[in-house]
Scaffold this motif. Structure first.
Motif, PDB file in Angstrom:
ATOM      1  N   LYS A 181      -8.381 -11.680  -2.053  1.00 48.89           N
ATOM      2  CA  LYS A 181      -9.028 -12.963  -1.663  1.00 48.89           C
ATOM      3  C   LYS A 181      -8.965 -13.718  -2.928  1.00 48.89           C
ATOM      4  O   LYS A 181      -9.235 -13.403  -3.869  1.00 48.89           O
ATOM      5  CB  LYS A 181     -10.657 -12.602  -1.376  1.00 48.89           C
ATOM      6  N   TYR A 221      -5.489  -1.239   5.451  1.00 51.73           N
ATOM      7  CA  TYR A 221      -4.664  -2.356   4.869  1.00 51.73           C
ATOM      8  C   TYR A 221      -5.322  -2.885   3.653  1.00 51.73           C
ATOM      9  O   TYR A 221      -6.668  -2.758   3.474  1.00 51.73           O
ATOM     10  CB  TYR A 221      -4.840  -3.495   5.870  1.00 51.73           C
ATOM     11  N   CYS A 222      -4.573  -3.081   2.529  1.00 53.41           N
ATOM     12  CA  CYS A 222      -5.143  -3.732   1.196  1.00 53.41           C
ATOM     13  C   CYS A 222      -5.313  -5.312   1.638  1.00 53.41           C
ATOM     14  O   CYS A 222      -4.261  -5.846   2.129  1.00 53.41           O
ATOM     15  CB  CYS A 222      -4.168  -3.318   0.197  1.00 53.41           C
ATOM     16  N   ALA A 223      -6.139  -6.008   0.960  1.00 48.14           N
ATOM     17  CA  ALA A 223      -6.245  -7.524   0.974  1.00 48.14           C
ATOM     18  C   ALA A 223      -6.746  -8.168  -0.193  1.00 48.14           C
ATOM     19  O   ALA A 223      -7.389  -7.353  -0.956  1.00 48.14           O
ATOM     20  CB  ALA A 223      -7.303  -7.778   2.269  1.00 48.14           C
ATOM     21  N   GLU A 227     -15.002  -3.178  -0.637  1.00 48.55           N
ATOM     22  CA  GLU A 227     -14.341  -4.346  -1.487  1.00 48.55           C
ATOM     23  C   GLU A 227     -14.878  -4.204  -2.777  1.00 48.55           C
ATOM     24  O   GLU A 227     -15.810  -3.765  -3.173  1.00 48.55           O
ATOM     25  CB  GLU A 227     -14.652  -5.596  -0.622  1.00 48.55           C
ATOM     26  N   TYR A 239      -4.526 -12.819   1.940  1.00 48.73           N
ATOM     27  CA  TYR A 239      -3.281 -11.803   1.526  1.00 48.73           C
ATOM     28  C   TYR A 239      -3.492 -10.464   2.258  1.00 48.73           C
ATOM     29  O   TYR A 239      -4.592  -9.859   1.811  1.00 48.73           O
ATOM     30  CB  TYR A 239      -3.004 -12.070   0.216  1.00 48.73           C
ATOM     31  N   TRP A 240      -2.458  -9.989   2.859  1.00 45.37           N
ATOM     32  CA  TRP A 240      -2.553  -8.800   3.286  1.00 45.37           C
ATOM     33  C   TRP A 240      -1.168  -7.813   2.956  1.00 45.37           C
ATOM     34  O   TRP A 240      -0.028  -8.546   3.259  1.00 45.37           O
ATOM     35  CB  TRP A 240      -2.666  -8.805   5.127  1.00 45.37           C
ATOM     36  N   TYR A 280     -10.375 -13.298   3.176  1.00 44.81           N
ATOM     37  CA  TYR A 280      -9.039 -12.729   2.687  1.00 44.81           C
ATOM     38  C   TYR A 280      -7.892 -12.925   3.139  1.00 44.81           C
ATOM     39  O   TYR A 280      -7.712 -13.221   4.422  1.00 44.81           O
ATOM     40  CB  TYR A 280      -9.053 -10.994   3.039  1.00 44.81           C
ATOM     41  N   TRP A 318     -10.510  -3.124   0.969  1.00 45.20           N
ATOM     42  CA  TRP A 318      -9.569  -2.374   2.029  1.00 45.20           C
ATOM     43  C   TRP A 318     -10.261  -2.357   3.364  1.00 45.20           C
ATOM     44  O   TRP A 318     -11.230  -2.485   3.378  1.00 45.20           O
ATOM     45  CB  TRP A 318      -9.639  -0.626   1.444  1.00 45.20           C
ATOM     46  N   ARG A 332     -10.375  -4.413  13.486  1.00 49.98           N
ATOM     47  CA  ARG A 332     -10.140  -4.303  12.147  1.00 49.98           C
ATOM     48  C   ARG A 332     -11.682  -4.386  11.374  1.00 49.98           C
ATOM     49  O   ARG A 332     -12.138  -5.250  11.565  1.00 49.98           O
ATOM     50  CB  ARG A 332      -9.305  -5.396  11.417  1.00 49.98           C
ATOM     51  N   GLU A 379       0.987  -1.189   0.063  1.00 49.69           N
ATOM     52  CA  GLU A 379       0.119   0.105   0.008  1.00 49.69           C
ATOM     53  C   GLU A 379       0.829   1.414  -0.139  1.00 49.69           C
ATOM     54  O   GLU A 379       2.012   1.154   0.514  1.00 49.69           O
ATOM     55  CB  GLU A 379      -0.806  -0.085   1.397  1.00 49.69           C
ATOM     56  N   CYS A 411      -2.498   0.470  -3.864  1.00 51.60           N
ATOM     57  CA  CYS A 411      -2.134  -1.160  -3.691  1.00 51.60           C
ATOM     58  C   CYS A 411      -1.781  -1.784  -4.966  1.00 51.60           C
ATOM     59  O   CYS A 411      -2.462  -1.924  -5.709  1.00 51.60           O
ATOM     60  CB  CYS A 411      -3.335  -1.726  -2.899  1.00 51.60           C
TER      61      CYS A 411
END
Length: 118
Positions: A98, A94-96, A50, A107-108, A105, A36, A45, A6, A22
């Motif tokens: 799926k 945070y960007c994530a 999305e 991956y972060w 999700y 996000w 969180r 990010e 991102c």
């Protein structure tokens, strides 16, 4: 392995705008759902917005009409345009990603700080 990075956070005043970016690498970006999330101190969180691989979007009620999520499959990028920022938007964002076959999700990114002063 999916990697996410990010950028774009910062310190702004209430009413200002920011655009978070991102960059996705490691797999075929267009197949992944992207989101996000944000986390403020002492809070859980939460999902902000999305976008599916097909381009459908969802925005949390708290950001509807102010934040816009978009993706550029040619550049492997996802963006969060944030307008009319409020102090309560202060958080680490945070960007994530799926996986196409997953409902969560997995991956972060490392996160980017957004601070909105009143």
């Amino acid at each position: 392995q999916v990697d996410l990075a990010e950028s774009g956070g910062g310190l702004v005043q209430a009413g200002d705008s920011l655009r978070l970016s991102c960059v996705f690498s490691g797999r075929t970006f267009r197949l992944y759902g992207m989101g996000w999330f944000r986390q403020a101190p002492d809070k859980d969180r939460e999902l902000v917005a999305e976008i599916t691989s097909g381009g459908s979007t969802y925005d949390a009620d708290s950001v509807k009409g102010r934040f816009t999520l978009s993706r550029d499959n040619a550049k492997n990028m996802v963006y969060l345009q944030m307008n009319d920022l409020k102090p309560e938007d202060t958080a680490t964002y945070y960007c994530a990603a799926k996986h196409p076959t997953s409902s969560i999700y997995g991956y972060w990114g490392q996160g980017t700080q957004v601070t909105v002063s009143s």
